[in-house]
Design a protein around this motif. Structure first.
Motif, PDB file in Angstrom:
ATOM      1  N   ASP A  12     -39.883 191.715  62.645  1.00  0.00           N
ATOM      2  CA  ASP A  12     -38.583 191.791  61.966  1.00  0.00           C
ATOM      3  C   ASP A  12     -37.418 191.398  62.870  1.00  0.00           C
ATOM      4  O   ASP A  12     -36.278 191.420  62.432  1.00  0.00           O
ATOM      5  CB  ASP A  12     -38.361 193.197  61.377  1.00  0.00           C
ATOM      6  CG  ASP A  12     -38.404 194.300  62.423  1.00  0.00           C
ATOM      7  OD1 ASP A  12     -37.876 195.394  62.169  1.00  0.00           O
ATOM      8  OD2 ASP A  12     -38.979 194.077  63.502  1.00  0.00           O
ATOM      9  N   SER A  13     -37.697 191.031  64.111  1.00  0.00           N
ATOM     10  CA  SER A  13     -36.615 190.671  65.036  1.00  0.00           C
ATOM     11  C   SER A  13     -36.456 189.163  65.153  1.00  0.00           C
ATOM     12  O   SER A  13     -37.376 188.478  65.630  1.00  0.00           O
ATOM     13  CB  SER A  13     -36.896 191.269  66.409  1.00  0.00           C
ATOM     14  OG  SER A  13     -36.042 190.696  67.379  1.00  0.00           O
ATOM     15  N   PRO A  14     -35.289 188.633  64.761  1.00  0.00           N
ATOM     16  CA  PRO A  14     -35.060 187.190  64.946  1.00  0.00           C
ATOM     17  C   PRO A  14     -35.107 186.790  66.421  1.00  0.00           C
ATOM     18  O   PRO A  14     -35.448 185.657  66.756  1.00  0.00           O
ATOM     19  CB  PRO A  14     -33.647 186.980  64.383  1.00  0.00           C
ATOM     20  CG  PRO A  14     -33.368 188.173  63.549  1.00  0.00           C
ATOM     21  CD  PRO A  14     -34.155 189.292  64.128  1.00  0.00           C
ATOM     22  N   MET A  15     -34.781 187.758  67.288  1.00  0.00           N
ATOM     23  CA  MET A  15     -34.766 187.462  68.720  1.00  0.00           C
ATOM     24  C   MET A  15     -36.181 187.255  69.249  1.00  0.00           C
ATOM     25  O   MET A  15     -36.412 186.400  70.101  1.00  0.00           O
ATOM     26  CB  MET A  15     -34.101 188.617  69.483  1.00  0.00           C
ATOM     27  CG  MET A  15     -32.610 188.633  69.272  1.00  0.00           C
ATOM     28  SD  MET A  15     -31.855 187.224  70.119  1.00  0.00           S
ATOM     29  CE  MET A  15     -30.488 186.875  69.050  1.00  0.00           C
ATOM     30  N   VAL A  16     -37.124 188.029  68.758  1.00  0.00           N
ATOM     31  CA  VAL A  16     -38.513 187.869  69.196  1.00  0.00           C
ATOM     32  C   VAL A  16     -39.049 186.526  68.698  1.00  0.00           C
ATOM     33  O   VAL A  16     -39.738 185.809  69.435  1.00  0.00           O
ATOM     34  CB  VAL A  16     -39.390 189.037  68.699  1.00  0.00           C
ATOM     35  CG1 VAL A  16     -40.872 188.760  68.929  1.00  0.00           C
ATOM     36  CG2 VAL A  16     -38.990 190.328  69.387  1.00  0.00           C
ATOM     37  N   THR A  58     -43.818 197.859  64.844  1.00  0.00           N
ATOM     38  CA  THR A  58     -42.782 198.570  64.082  1.00  0.00           C
ATOM     39  C   THR A  58     -42.033 197.612  63.174  1.00  0.00           C
ATOM     40  O   THR A  58     -41.235 196.794  63.641  1.00  0.00           O
ATOM     41  CB  THR A  58     -41.782 199.234  65.056  1.00  0.00           C
ATOM     42  OG1 THR A  58     -42.486 200.089  65.937  1.00  0.00           O
ATOM     43  CG2 THR A  58     -40.745 200.052  64.288  1.00  0.00           C
ATOM     44  N   MET A  59     -42.293 197.718  61.893  1.00  0.00           N
ATOM     45  CA  MET A  59     -41.609 196.871  60.895  1.00  0.00           C
ATOM     46  C   MET A  59     -41.405 197.689  59.638  1.00  0.00           C
ATOM     47  O   MET A  59     -42.194 198.605  59.363  1.00  0.00           O
ATOM     48  CB  MET A  59     -42.463 195.647  60.544  1.00  0.00           C
ATOM     49  CG  MET A  59     -42.647 194.666  61.667  1.00  0.00           C
ATOM     50  SD  MET A  59     -43.625 193.234  61.153  1.00  0.00           S
ATOM     51  CE  MET A  59     -45.264 193.941  60.981  1.00  0.00           C
ATOM     52  N   PRO A  60     -40.396 197.334  58.848  1.00  0.00           N
ATOM     53  CA  PRO A  60     -40.225 198.051  57.573  1.00  0.00           C
ATOM     54  C   PRO A  60     -41.296 197.644  56.565  1.00  0.00           C
ATOM     55  O   PRO A  60     -41.978 196.637  56.750  1.00  0.00           O
ATOM     56  CB  PRO A  60     -38.833 197.581  57.099  1.00  0.00           C
ATOM     57  CG  PRO A  60     -38.600 196.296  57.787  1.00  0.00           C
ATOM     58  CD  PRO A  60     -39.370 196.322  59.064  1.00  0.00           C
ATOM     59  N   ALA A  85     -43.019 197.164  71.405  1.00  0.00           N
ATOM     60  CA  ALA A  85     -42.183 197.800  72.422  1.00  0.00           C
ATOM     61  C   ALA A  85     -42.896 199.033  72.982  1.00  0.00           C
ATOM     62  O   ALA A  85     -42.574 199.502  74.068  1.00  0.00           O
ATOM     63  CB  ALA A  85     -40.844 198.206  71.822  1.00  0.00           C
ATOM     64  N   MET A  86     -43.858 199.559  72.229  1.00  0.00           N
ATOM     65  CA  MET A  86     -44.611 200.738  72.692  1.00  0.00           C
ATOM     66  C   MET A  86     -45.986 200.301  73.189  1.00  0.00           C
ATOM     67  O   MET A  86     -46.556 199.363  72.651  1.00  0.00           O
ATOM     68  CB  MET A  86     -44.790 201.731  71.543  1.00  0.00           C
ATOM     69  CG  MET A  86     -43.483 202.294  71.027  1.00  0.00           C
ATOM     70  SD  MET A  86     -43.716 203.322  69.577  1.00  0.00           S
ATOM     71  CE  MET A  86     -44.335 202.131  68.403  1.00  0.00           C
TER      72      MET A  86
END
Lengths: 121, 155
Positions: A12-16, A58-60, A85-86
Motif C-alpha cells: 500500500d506504500s507508493p514509496m515502496v 501490513t495492508m488494509p 517493516a516487522m
C-alpha cells in the motif's frame, strides 16, 4: 542484463513501489503494476500473471499473510518475496509455514533485493 | 500496562528512532524542548499497534527534514507534498516495525502488529485518547525537529 521477468508489487506504500522499481528495473526486470491490498493483488495476479510477486504484510482489507495463503492454495509454485517493516520470529515463522521462502525486512538494500529475486527466479 | 513494561516499550521506540535515523540516514538526534512553537511547516503520521496491547505512534517532522531524509536515501528530491506525506508514513511504518520486532521477540505471544499509517498535515496536531498511557519526546537534528508520541492502553 536479466531476462525481462515481470514483477507485481503488492504494497500500500507508493514509496515502496518506487523503491522497488528503482532497484530492479535498471537490471532488466519489469515492474508491471502495483496493488494496494491483498484482494486487489490477487485480482491483478490473475490478470497479469507476473513471474514474481513482491508482497507486503501490513495492508488494509487483506494482509500479506492472508494473501499468500490464498495465492498458494491456487498456485503452490507461485514465486513470492515477502517484505515487511516487522521481522519478529513469530511472523517469519508463520510466513515460512505458509510457504514463503524469502522474507526481507524494510528498509531493504537494492542489492539484497536483487540477489534474492535472482535466487528465486 | 505496568509502568515498567510501558517504560520498556517507550525505550524500544526511542531506540528504534535513534538507531534507524543514524544508520539509514546518518542523522543524529538529541532531546530538546517541544517543537510545537517552531514555525516550520510540519506533517504528522500515526501508525497503530494492535495485539495483546493496543497503541499508536504519532510522529511529527518538518517538511525540510522529510525532504532531507528522502534525498539521503534515494539520491533525488521529492517534488510534491503528497510524496512527502507518503514518505513520512513509510518512515514511521519502518521505524515502528523495527521497535515492534524487538518487543515481539522479547514478549513472546504479544503478537503486536502494525496497522496502515494515517497522515495529517497540521501545524500542531494533538491526538487525545482516553485511558491511554502517553509518553512524548521531542528531538532536534541538523535538518529539523522531530516529535514522537507513544501511547498504549494501560492501567
Amino acid at each position: 542484463m536479466d531476462q525481462a521477468y515481470r514483477v507485481l508489487v503488492i504494497d500500500d506504500s507508493p514509496m515502496v513501489f518506487k523503491a522497488v522499481k528503482r532497484a530492479i528495473e535498471p537490471e532488466g526486470f519489469q515492474v508491471v503494476d502495483q496493488a494496494f491490498n491483498g484482494q486487489e493483488g490477487l485480482e491483478k495476479i490473475d490478470l497479469l500473471k507476473p513471474d514474481l510477486i513482491i508482497l507486503d504484510v501490513t495492508m488494509p482489507i487483506m494482509d500479506g499473510i492472508e494473501t499468500a495463503e490464498a495465492l498458494f492454495q491456487k498456485n503452490p509454485d507461485a514465486k513470492v518475496i515477502m517484505l515487511s517493516a516487522m521481522g519478529d520470529e513469530e511472523l517469519t515463522s508463520k510466513a515460512k509455514q505458509i510457504g514463503i521462502k524469502i522474507f526481507l525486512t524494510k528498509p531493504f538494500k537494492p542489492e539484497e533485493l536483487l540477489k534474492n529475486i535472482r535466487s528465486i527466479l | 500496562m505496568e509502568q515498567d513494561k510501558f517504560r520498556f516499550f517507550c525505550n524500544c521506540f526511542e531506540d528504534a528512532f535513534k538507531k534507524n535515523l543514524a544508520e539509514m540516514f546518518d542523522v543524529q538526534i538529541k532531546s530538546c524542548n517541544d517543537i510545537r512553537k517552531d514555525s516550520e511547516k510540519k506533517l504528522s503520521a500515526v501508525v497503530g499497534v494492535v495485539g495483546i496491547y493496543k497503541g499508536r505512534i504519532h510522529v511529527t517532522m518538518t517538511e525540510d527534514l522529510i525532504q532531507h531524509l528522502y534525498e539521503s536515501a534515494n539520491g533525488e528530491s521529492i517534488l510534491d507534498e503528497m510524496d512527502l506525506c507518503f514518505y513520512l508514513a513509510e518512515l514511521t511504518n519502518m521505524i515502528t516495525g523495527s521497535a515492534i520486532t524487538l518487543l515481539n521477540n522479547n514478549y513472546k505471544g504479544s503478537n503486536l502488529r502494525l496497522t496502515p499509517p494515517a497522515i495529517f498535515a497540521d501545524e500542531n496536531l494533538d491526538i487525545v485518547t482516553p485511558q491511554i498511557q502517553l509518553s512524548s519526546h521531542t528531538y532536534s537534528s541538523n535538518y529539523g525537529p522531530i516529535r514522537v508520541e507513544i501511547g498504549f492502553e494501560g492501567v
